[in-house]
Structures are given as C-alpha cells and as structure tokens.
Design a protein around this motif. Structure first.
Motif, PDB file in Angstrom:
ATOM      1  N   UNK A 244       0.852  -1.183   0.000  1.00 26.22           N
ATOM      2  CA  UNK A 244       0.000   0.000   0.000  1.00 26.22           C
ATOM      3  C   UNK A 244       0.888   1.234   0.000  1.00 26.22           C
ATOM      4  N   UNK A 245       0.496   2.240  -0.755  1.00 25.65           N
ATOM      5  CA  UNK A 245       1.299   3.458  -0.745  1.00 25.65           C
ATOM      6  C   UNK A 245       0.437   4.692  -0.911  1.00 25.65           C
ATOM      7  N   UNK A 246       1.056   5.805  -0.569  1.00 25.88           N
ATOM      8  CA  UNK A 246       0.430   7.110  -0.703  1.00 25.88           C
ATOM      9  C   UNK A 246       1.530   8.149  -0.838  1.00 25.88           C
ATOM     10  N   UNK A 247       1.133   9.310  -1.286  1.00 26.15           N
ATOM     11  CA  UNK A 247       2.072  10.414  -1.411  1.00 26.15           C
ATOM     12  C   UNK A 247       1.494  11.603  -0.667  1.00 26.15           C
ATOM     13  N   UNK A 248       2.354  12.341   0.026  1.00 29.15           N
ATOM     14  CA  UNK A 248       1.905  13.452   0.845  1.00 29.15           C
ATOM     15  C   UNK A 248       2.958  14.555   0.812  1.00 29.15           C
ATOM     16  N   UNK A 249       2.487  15.790   0.894  1.00 28.09           N
ATOM     17  CA  UNK A 249       3.405  16.929   0.928  1.00 28.09           C
ATOM     18  C   UNK A 249       4.151  16.943   2.252  1.00 28.09           C
ATOM     19  N   UNK A 250       5.468  17.085   2.191  1.00 28.39           N
ATOM     20  CA  UNK A 250       6.280  17.196   3.395  1.00 28.39           C
ATOM     21  C   UNK A 250       5.747  18.358   4.232  1.00 28.39           C
ATOM     22  N   UNK A 251       5.514  18.113   5.496  1.00 26.31           N
ATOM     23  CA  UNK A 251       4.979  19.133   6.379  1.00 26.31           C
ATOM     24  C   UNK A 251       3.481  19.015   6.600  1.00 26.31           C
ATOM     25  N   UNK A 252       2.800  18.172   5.857  1.00 24.53           N
ATOM     26  CA  UNK A 252       1.368  17.968   6.024  1.00 24.53           C
ATOM     27  C   UNK A 252       1.123  17.311   7.385  1.00 24.53           C
ATOM     28  N   UNK A 253       0.193  17.845   8.145  1.00 26.23           N
ATOM     29  CA  UNK A 253      -0.096  17.331   9.475  1.00 26.23           C
ATOM     30  C   UNK A 253      -0.599  15.905   9.512  1.00 26.23           C
ATOM     31  N   UNK A 254      -1.068  15.386   8.387  1.00 27.77           N
ATOM     32  CA  UNK A 254      -1.595  14.014   8.346  1.00 27.77           C
ATOM     33  C   UNK A 254      -0.488  12.960   8.375  1.00 27.77           C
ATOM     34  N   UNK A 255       0.754  13.368   8.201  1.00 31.31           N
ATOM     35  CA  UNK A 255       1.852  12.397   8.178  1.00 31.31           C
ATOM     36  C   UNK A 255       1.873  11.560   9.459  1.00 31.31           C
ATOM     37  N   UNK A 256       1.636  12.181  10.597  1.00 31.25           N
ATOM     38  CA  UNK A 256       1.637  11.450  11.867  1.00 31.25           C
ATOM     39  C   UNK A 256       0.564  10.361  11.870  1.00 31.25           C
TER      40      UNK A 256
END
Length: 163
Positions: A114-126
């Motif tokens: 499973x994978x996803x991509x997210x902007x560095x600094x996005x609060x959802x990373x946690x």
C-alpha cells in the motif's frame, strides 16, 4: 481551557458520481489552496469508472459529509489517491476510519503493498505513520506553494498485513 476533539459517530459509505458535490465541498474545506493538492471535479469524475477505484464518504450521524477518500487497487498494489476531512471534524477518528478502510479494502482485493504520497509538512503524516506507513522515497520540490515556495512530496508505504 480547551478540550480535545470528541470522537464522532461516522458511517463510511461507498460514494459515486452522485456524491461529487459533497466530495468537492469537503475538498474545498480540507485542502489549502496554497499547495494545489486538490483535484478538480472532472478529475474525480474521470477516475471513478476505472477498474479498482473506490471512493468512500464519511457521513456523520445526521448524514452530513465529513470526509472522503479515493483509492485505487491494481494487481497487488493499492494507492491512497486522496483523503480529506473537513477542519472542524479533524482529530475525531474520521481520518483513521478512512485509512483503516483503505488498508482492509486493499488487503481484501489482494494488494500486498500500500502506498500514498503526501506533501512534506502535512499534518496528516503522523496519522499515516500510526497506521504503519513508512517513508520510502522523496520527490524534491514536487509541490509549489502559491508564494513560489517548493515542498517535497513524500512517498509512504506499508505491507497490507503488518507483522
């Protein structure tokens, strides 16, 4: 004294083209226009009929649209394409419910990665890390903010069944 957000009653339903008004409303509230991460209505409508694509809508106890996710499963891989929760409903378990659905749905459909991509600094990373996703790659300067500032995109992955 501020209190922590309370868990909300949430029902996840499979969404379709008839739900795009709700999805676009959530996206407008949930995605900052500063980064250009939101999809257009035509992009969402265009991907829905494709094989392996599922859109989920999180509705509250009164039927109000609180969040959504868009995912795609191809062969043994699944990707979380989009996820959003309206600001006043964040930190109430809705994002976690959508992530949990992504993991269980993908596993059921045979995905092992499973994978996803997210902007560095996005609060959802946690939240993604708590769900077992780990950093696998970085695309330098992928997102451009409205002010011209550049942000990396992070690729996060996990096995469908964590040991």
């Amino acid at each position: 004294m501020s209190s922590a957000p309370q868990p909300r009653e949430v029902i996840l339903v499979t969404a379709g083209a008839d739900d795009l008004d709700d999805v676009m409303s959530i996206m407008k509230q949930a995605f900052s226009p500063d980064f250009g991460e939101a999809w257009t209505r035509s992009q969402c409508a265009g991907i829905l009929p494709m094989s392996g694509v599922v859109m989920m809508l999180a509705r509250g106890g009164r039927g109000e649209a609180l969040g959504f996710s868009l995912l795609r499963t191809v062969a043994d891989e699944a990707e979380l394409l989009l996820i959003g929760v309206i600001p006043h409903a964040r930190r109430c378990g809705i994002g976690k419910a959508l992530i949990d659905h992504f993991i269980s749905h993908s596993t059921t459909w045979g995905a092992t990665r499973l994978h996803l991509e997210v902007r560095d600094g996005n609060g959802a990373i946690a939240m993604y890390q708590l769900a077992g996703f780990k950093l696998a790659g970085r695309r330098r300067n992928y997102y451009r903010g409205n002010n011209g500032e550049l942000f990396d995109a992070l690729t996060l992955v996990r096995a469908s069944r964590e040991v």
